[in-house]
Motif scaffolding. Structure first.
Motif, PDB file in Angstrom:
ATOM      1  N   VAL A 247      -8.858  -1.009   2.683  1.00 52.30           N
ATOM      2  CA  VAL A 247      -9.166  -0.419   1.421  1.00 52.30           C
ATOM      3  C   VAL A 247     -10.406  -1.498   0.302  1.00 52.30           C
ATOM      4  N   ASN A 248     -10.400  -1.987   0.476  1.00 52.16           N
ATOM      5  CA  ASN A 248     -11.401  -2.730  -0.368  1.00 52.16           C
ATOM      6  C   ASN A 248     -13.098  -3.062   0.108  1.00 52.16           C
ATOM      7  N   ASN A 249     -12.784  -2.855   1.151  1.00 50.59           N
ATOM      8  CA  ASN A 249     -14.462  -2.205   1.667  1.00 50.59           C
ATOM      9  C   ASN A 249     -14.588  -1.027   1.809  1.00 50.59           C
ATOM     10  N   GLU A 250     -13.803  -0.423   1.701  1.00 49.35           N
ATOM     11  CA  GLU A 250     -13.848   1.289   1.869  1.00 49.35           C
ATOM     12  C   GLU A 250     -14.095   1.326   3.089  1.00 49.35           C
ATOM     13  N   ILE A 251     -13.308   1.254   4.638  1.00 51.89           N
ATOM     14  CA  ILE A 251     -13.592   1.162   5.320  1.00 51.89           C
ATOM     15  C   ILE A 251     -13.145   2.330   6.325  1.00 51.89           C
ATOM     16  N   PRO A 252     -11.876   3.087   5.573  1.00 45.02           N
ATOM     17  CA  PRO A 252     -12.089   4.806   5.974  1.00 45.02           C
ATOM     18  C   PRO A 252     -13.182   5.829   5.140  1.00 45.02           C
ATOM     19  N   LYS A 253     -14.162   5.704   4.870  1.00 50.93           N
ATOM     20  CA  LYS A 253     -14.759   6.806   4.558  1.00 50.93           C
ATOM     21  C   LYS A 253     -15.935   6.207   5.093  1.00 50.93           C
ATOM     22  N   LEU A 254     -15.984   5.080   6.225  1.00 54.97           N
ATOM     23  CA  LEU A 254     -17.009   5.449   7.155  1.00 54.97           C
ATOM     24  C   LEU A 254     -16.658   6.183   8.290  1.00 54.97           C
ATOM     25  N   PHE A 255     -15.017   6.209   8.744  1.00 58.83           N
ATOM     26  CA  PHE A 255     -14.584   7.089   9.000  1.00 58.83           C
ATOM     27  C   PHE A 255     -13.726   8.019   8.806  1.00 58.83           C
ATOM     28  N   PRO A 256     -14.775   9.498   8.705  1.00 61.03           N
ATOM     29  CA  PRO A 256     -13.108   9.552   7.637  1.00 61.03           C
ATOM     30  C   PRO A 256     -12.048  11.447   7.927  1.00 61.03           C
ATOM     31  N   GLN A 257     -11.811  11.187   9.259  1.00 56.49           N
ATOM     32  CA  GLN A 257     -10.902  11.540  10.045  1.00 56.49           C
ATOM     33  C   GLN A 257     -10.412  10.253  10.344  1.00 56.49           C
ATOM     34  N   LEU A 258     -10.566   9.297  10.229  1.00 55.02           N
ATOM     35  CA  LEU A 258      -9.130   8.293  11.113  1.00 55.02           C
ATOM     36  C   LEU A 258      -8.064   7.848  10.430  1.00 55.02           C
ATOM     37  N   ARG A 259      -7.295   7.858  10.719  1.00 55.26           N
ATOM     38  CA  ARG A 259      -6.065   7.246  10.226  1.00 55.26           C
ATOM     39  C   ARG A 259      -5.703   6.279  10.358  1.00 55.26           C
ATOM     40  N   PHE A 260      -4.934   5.022   9.448  1.00 54.06           N
ATOM     41  CA  PHE A 260      -4.535   4.113   9.422  1.00 54.06           C
ATOM     42  C   PHE A 260      -3.039   3.769   9.697  1.00 54.06           C
ATOM     43  N   GLY A 261      -1.988   3.649  10.263  1.00 58.14           N
ATOM     44  CA  GLY A 261      -0.818   2.926   9.701  1.00 58.14           C
ATOM     45  C   GLY A 261      -0.890   1.314   9.374  1.00 58.14           C
ATOM     46  N   PHE A 262       0.249   0.819   8.778  1.00 50.27           N
ATOM     47  CA  PHE A 262       0.859  -0.117   9.118  1.00 50.27           C
ATOM     48  C   PHE A 262       2.420  -0.105   8.378  1.00 50.27           C
ATOM     49  N   ILE A 263       2.574  -1.076   9.900  1.00 51.38           N
ATOM     50  CA  ILE A 263       3.927  -0.734  10.557  1.00 51.38           C
ATOM     51  C   ILE A 263       4.832  -2.172  10.466  1.00 51.38           C
ATOM     52  N   GLU A 264       6.049  -2.086  10.182  1.00 47.16           N
ATOM     53  CA  GLU A 264       6.923  -3.334  10.300  1.00 47.16           C
ATOM     54  C   GLU A 264       6.164  -4.464   9.463  1.00 47.16           C
ATOM     55  N   ARG A 295      -3.752   9.202  -0.160  1.00 43.20           N
ATOM     56  CA  ARG A 295      -4.190  10.707   0.967  1.00 43.20           C
ATOM     57  C   ARG A 295      -5.323  10.841   1.407  1.00 43.20           C
ATOM     58  N   GLU A 296      -6.062  10.288   0.133  1.00 44.82           N
ATOM     59  CA  GLU A 296      -7.608   9.768   0.790  1.00 44.82           C
ATOM     60  C   GLU A 296      -8.517   8.909   1.554  1.00 44.82           C
ATOM     61  N   PHE A 297      -7.556   7.979   2.027  1.00 38.83           N
ATOM     62  CA  PHE A 297      -8.011   7.834   3.429  1.00 38.83           C
ATOM     63  C   PHE A 297      -7.257   7.465   3.962  1.00 38.83           C
ATOM     64  N   ARG A 298      -6.313   8.501   4.193  1.00 42.55           N
ATOM     65  CA  ARG A 298      -4.942   8.785   5.288  1.00 42.55           C
ATOM     66  C   ARG A 298      -4.998   7.242   5.296  1.00 42.55           C
ATOM     67  N   ILE A 299      -3.617   6.894   4.643  1.00 41.49           N
ATOM     68  CA  ILE A 299      -3.767   5.381   4.822  1.00 41.49           C
ATOM     69  C   ILE A 299      -1.948   5.867   4.788  1.00 41.49           C
ATOM     70  N   PHE A 300      -1.065   4.986   6.034  1.00 41.08           N
ATOM     71  CA  PHE A 300       0.649   5.512   6.581  1.00 41.08           C
ATOM     72  C   PHE A 300       1.489   4.003   6.345  1.00 41.08           C
ATOM     73  N   ILE A 301       2.174   4.004   5.539  1.00 39.42           N
ATOM     74  CA  ILE A 301       3.253   2.595   5.267  1.00 39.42           C
ATOM     75  C   ILE A 301       4.406   2.923   6.098  1.00 39.42           C
ATOM     76  N   ALA A 302       4.915   2.469   6.721  1.00 40.90           N
ATOM     77  CA  ALA A 302       6.043   2.323   7.044  1.00 40.90           C
ATOM     78  C   ALA A 302       7.244   1.345   6.083  1.00 40.90           C
ATOM     79  N   CYS A 303       8.024   1.810   5.650  1.00 39.08           N
ATOM     80  CA  CYS A 303       9.083   0.983   4.655  1.00 39.08           C
ATOM     81  C   CYS A 303      10.993   0.596   5.189  1.00 39.08           C
ATOM     82  N   GLU A 304      11.109   0.716   4.840  1.00 41.19           N
ATOM     83  CA  GLU A 304      12.934   0.393   4.643  1.00 41.19           C
ATOM     84  C   GLU A 304      13.912   1.048   3.984  1.00 41.19           C
ATOM     85  N   ALA A 305      14.838   0.864   4.687  1.00 40.50           N
ATOM     86  CA  ALA A 305      15.818   1.860   3.911  1.00 40.50           C
ATOM     87  C   ALA A 305      16.440   0.448   2.992  1.00 40.50           C
TER      88      ALA A 305
END
Length: 367
Positions: A247-264, A295-305
């Motif tokens: 996020v702080n190096n704005e990597i998603p801006k370099l790859f504007p179609q790429l999605r990122f997921g943070f899992i478990e 939304r802008e960086f297309r980042i998804f986070i996996a949560c727990e119930a």
């Protein structure tokens, strides 16, 4: 996506690697394949008394400094005495049984992550390539028997970018839905330009970068004692470093179609890091809300119930949250009761729950 979006997707499940997998190693590397070994159960390792011997080291190392626990191999006494999930389900050597388990849990689709590869395995580039190729080919074959319900995440041999790109292309053609990363890979953080060719190829192939908790930095592993410090110190914390770096190096801006997921890695840390970022970058902070960042960086986070979901939803937004059962690793109550637990929640709207198990994982994994 329209057909899959109506299905329930378990965004994080696991396979227990098995001896059949290593039969896929190329002939010239076959003598260096992982070998199953066992020790008496009256050693310091107790009932975790079976391991893989790889390049002169044991995996898992279930006690002491630099230790870590895994559910593979199934030959360990601790795994043999499990009654919640059969070895055939954990290993996907019996895909039909795994599908029946999914029916009981209520999920239509599972996305499957590795177990052994949560740990940094070797410094040897050729061996890493051979191990990843064997895993990827075995998983492609196993999931092909899953009636379009078993989806897998490719493991790139990141010490060789050329071979990583080849694996991504092969995996996309054989049903992979994501690219596996740990929060630090060897000695490199995930903002390192070294990884940019992999990110670009993943974007070209419509595969997300899936950053799963795991001990990808051998230096960190060696700091901690398993009994005293647990695995959080060298495994669960690493995705937070990756989030900060990306996020702080704005990597998603370099790859504007790429999605990122943070899992478990849970999700309660997200409001903390967002608060930290806003303090660090006061004048530079451009997002009117934290939800805009996801939304802008297309980042998804996996949560727990069991987390504070109202706070998490308010911070991340209802379109960027997914959830997984950790099937294969976790205790049977959480695995088999995730959907009923989610449906019983009154703290968040039911539409948010529906998105977490339907639309959002389909959007992340491109299903």
């Amino acid at each position: 996506m329209s057909g899959t979006a109506h299905k329930l997707v378990d965004a994080d499940t696991h396979v227990s690697e098995n001896e059949q997998m290593w039969e896929h190693i190329e002939r010239e590397m076959y003598q260096r394949r992982p070998v199953l070994i066992s020790v008496p159960d009256n050693t310091l390792y107790g009932d975790r008394n079976a391991m893989w011997l790889i390049d002169g080291n044991i995996f898992p190392k279930p006690a002491g400094k630099g230790g870590f626990a895994l559910i593979t191999p199934s030959a360990a006494k601790k795994q043999q005495t499990r009654t919640d999930i059969s070895a055939g389900c954990r290993e996907i050597t019996d895909p039909e049984a795994r599908l029946r388990d999914m029916d009981r849990s209520g999920f239509d689709v599972q996305v499957i992550y590795p177990t052994l590869f949560l740990i940094y395995l070797t410094d040897d580039v050729a061996l890493e390539v051979a191990l990843c190729r064997a895993y990827n080919r075995w998983m492609a074959e196993a999931c092909a028997k899953g009636k379009e319900r078993l989806k897998w995440v490719v493991i790139p041999p990141l010490r060789s970018i050329e071979d990583s790109l080849k694996e991504l292309r092969w995996a996309k053609e054989h049903g992979a839905v994501g690219v596996f990363f740990r929060g630090i890979e060897g000695t490199r953080t995930l903002d390192n330009p070294y990884f940019f060719p992999v990110y670009q190829e993943a974007s070209n192939l419509d595969l997300p970068i899936c950053i799963h908790q795991g001990s990808g930095c051998p230096t960190f592993i060696n700091f901690f004692d398993l009994e005293r410090n647990r695995q959080w110190s060298h495994s669960a914390i690493l995705p937070l470093f990756a989030f900060n770096d990306i996020v702080n190096n704005e990597i998603p801006k370099l790859f504007p179609q790429l999605r990122f997921g943070f899992i478990e890695a849970y999700a309660t840390w997200v409001p903390y890091l967002m608060h930290s970022f806003k303090r660090q970058f006061r004048e530079q902070w451009k997002f009117s809300s934290t939800q805009d960042l996801f939304r802008e960086f297309r980042i998804f986070i996996a949560c727990e119930a069991g987390e504070n979901l109202p706070v998490i939803v308010d911070c991340i937004g209802e379109d960027n949250l997914v959830i997984g059962s950790d099937y294969g690793h976790n205790d049977p109550f959480e695995q088999r009761n995730l959907l009923p637990t989610l449906k019983s929640l009154t703290s968040i709207p039911s539409r948010v729950v529906d998105k977490m198990v339907r639309d959002n994982p389909c959007a992340l994994y491109g299903l």
